[in-house]
Design an enzyme around this catalytic site. Structure first.
Site, mmCIF file in Angstrom:
data_model
loop_
_atom_site.group_PDB
_atom_site.id
_atom_site.type_symbol
_atom_site.label_atom_id
_atom_site.label_comp_id
_atom_site.label_asym_id
_atom_site.label_seq_id
_atom_site.Cartn_x
_atom_site.Cartn_y
_atom_site.Cartn_z
ATOM 1 N N GLU A 152 0.870 -1.179 0.000
ATOM 2 C CA GLU A 152 0.000 0.000 0.000
ATOM 3 C C GLU A 152 0.905 1.226 0.000
ATOM 4 O OE1 GLU A 152 -3.602 1.945 -0.195
ATOM 5 O OE2 GLU A 152 -3.123 -0.161 -0.518
ATOM 6 N N GLU A 154 -0.932 9.401 -6.755
ATOM 7 C CA GLU A 154 0.231 8.509 -6.753
ATOM 8 C C GLU A 154 0.471 7.883 -8.128
ATOM 9 O OE1 GLU A 154 -0.743 8.009 -2.130
ATOM 10 O OE2 GLU A 154 -1.092 6.251 -3.376
ATOM 11 N N ASP A 174 -7.095 2.883 2.894
ATOM 12 C CA ASP A 174 -6.467 1.647 3.404
ATOM 13 C C ASP A 174 -7.520 0.560 3.619
ATOM 14 O OD1 ASP A 174 -4.116 3.160 3.549
ATOM 15 O OD2 ASP A 174 -4.567 3.814 5.577
#
Length: 451
Positions: free
Chosen positions: A261, A291, A434
């Site tokens: 992650e 990202e 998450d």
């Protein structure tokens, strides 16, 4: 879809205490008055990338509030801890850090086994883990999995991140105009002191990683953003990344599926090291759209990265994802954004597109349940997420995906995009990405076991 309870997961490395403050207009105004509008505006122009003194914090906070944009800025001066503790009251302390959050979510879901590892485990941190989470220790030359709350070490350093939650519609005055915060979000002051930035498996545990591998089906690694390029003892990021690679390889030798992650890494050199060292040996990688752009930039696709930063178009994100998958050659890329989730994998992946879709749906439903309730404490909590509607841009997302299919050459890939379930007034926003990743990964691993 039911909760895949027959899965065992190992998580590492980052867990910390999150101290939460809810910001209101009055608190914001007090800060502006104390530090001065002109001084704050000048510091916003300078745009400090880390917090070395209080005005750095205030400037970045006001900038984030005007945009309504979630932001994280590292705190590098340990002595500022006392300034924050005197200035703000914390509404609550809870477990933070990706590995910690994921361990607690999975323990709440009641999966078969959750083993969490963090190199630092002071009591204040250990107490925030759920019952049922295990911690690997070595006793009499053997691996022993202990309840994590009993495995604390008093002498370990404590990492505390401060989370300032802001609400849409909060008003304050700045530079002669009335500002209304355009969206809810959070401003995170993340502790980045050297004492807590050694991301590693401690020496005595390393020979037992293969034993941990025999206990689990999957491993979720995170926390690399906490590394430094150089340490005062002469070690550097390369040293810790070599060890991190060895950790992953040890587990993969036991047929453990490894998910990494990723989180935003400010330092370009460190970002490149993490991407080139860690991602190619992972099976699965979880990122958000910012990202994607960071990864593409590191891999040399600057124009596409800029397009994603500027326009945020789904077709660019898909193209970027396919490039990332090919360049780094791992098994599956999982992208989570506010309005959609996406999997990109190669055509030969054993899961069908329907199974991939169900895996993502489990992830967004789990996150919606956690956002609604504030926590996942039992398997039935998952069902609360099923009552949360898909977001208002769902049809637009589907339309954009259909358009992208006509423009991009996707024959060699399986690409699945689904809209997210969005809770209008979430009880909690921290760690939802998450949560999505953890939910999607455990269902992915569960489907692979069936195949």
């Amino acid at each position: 879809m039911s909760v895949p309870q027959d899965v065992s997961i190992f998580t590492a490395y980052n867990a910390n205490v999150d101290a939460i403050t809810k910001l209101n207009g009055e608190t914001i105004q007090k800060l502006i008055n104390e530090f001065g509008e002109k001084e704050i505006a000048e510091r916003i122009e300078e745009y400090p990338r880390e917090i070395r003194e209080p005005i750095d914090f205030v400037a970045r906070l006001i900038h984030a509030l005007r945009l309504g944009k979630p932001t994280a800025v590292p705190l590098v001066d340990e002595s500022l801890n006392s300034w924050f503790d005197e200035k703000f009251e914390y509404e609550l302390e809870r477990l933070g850090g990706q590995a910690g959050i994921i361990a607690n979510v999975l323990a709440g879901l009641g999966i078969k086994k959750v083993i969490a590892y963090t190199p630092f485990l002071p009591k204040r941190l250990a107490d925030l883990f759920k019952e049922g989470v295990l911690y690997p220790t070595v006793e009499n030359g053997e691996l022993k999995l202990k309840p994590i709350r009993e495995a604390y070490r008093d002498e370990d350093p404590l990492k505390i991140n401060r989370i300032f939650e802001f609400r849409k519609g909060t008003k304050f005055k700045f530079l002669g105009e009335s500002v209304e915060v355009p969206a809810s979000g959070r401003f995170i002051v993340s502790a980045r002191f050297e004492s807590i930035s050694k991301i590693e498996t401690k020496e005595e545990l390393r020979p037992f990683l293969d034993d941990i591998g025999k206990e689990v089906d999957g491993a979720i690694f995170s926390g690399y953003q906490g590394l430094r390029l150089k340490y005062s003892d002469g070690k550097d990021a390369n040293y810790y990344l070599r060890r991190a690679k060895e950790d992953i390889i040890s587990l993969k030798e036991e047929d453990v599926k490894v998910h990494v992650e990723l989180a935003s890494i400010q330092d370009r050199k460190l970002r490149k090291k993490v991407i080139t060292n860690i991602l190619p040996i992972a099976d699965s990688v979880g990122i958000d759209e910012a990202e994607i752009a960071q990864l593409l930039s590191v891999l040399g696709y600057r124009d596409l990265a800029d397009r994603i930063f500027t326009y945020n178009r789904l077709e660019d994100s898909i193209l970027g994802g396919m490039i990332i998958l090919d360049e780094l050659n791992f098994e599956i890329l999982q992208v989570h954004t506010i309005y959609y989730l996406m999997y990109i994998t190669h055509r030969d992946n054993p899961l069908s597109e329907e199974e991939l879709m169900k895996s993502l749906e489990f992830g967004t439903t789990l996150a919606a349940a956690r956002a609604s309730l504030g926590d996942i404490n039992r398997p039935e909590d998952y069902e609360i997420g099923l009552k949360v509607p898909f977001n208002e841009r769902s049809e637009y997302v589907k339309l954009r995906f259909e358009e992208a299919k006509t423009k991009l050459r996707m024959r060699e890939y399986k690409v699945v995009v689904i809209p997210t379930r969005l809770v209008p007034n979430p009880v909690l926003t921290v760690g939802l990405g998450d949560t999505i990743s953890a939910g999607a990964f455990i269902t992915y691993v569960n489907y692979l076991k069936r195949h």
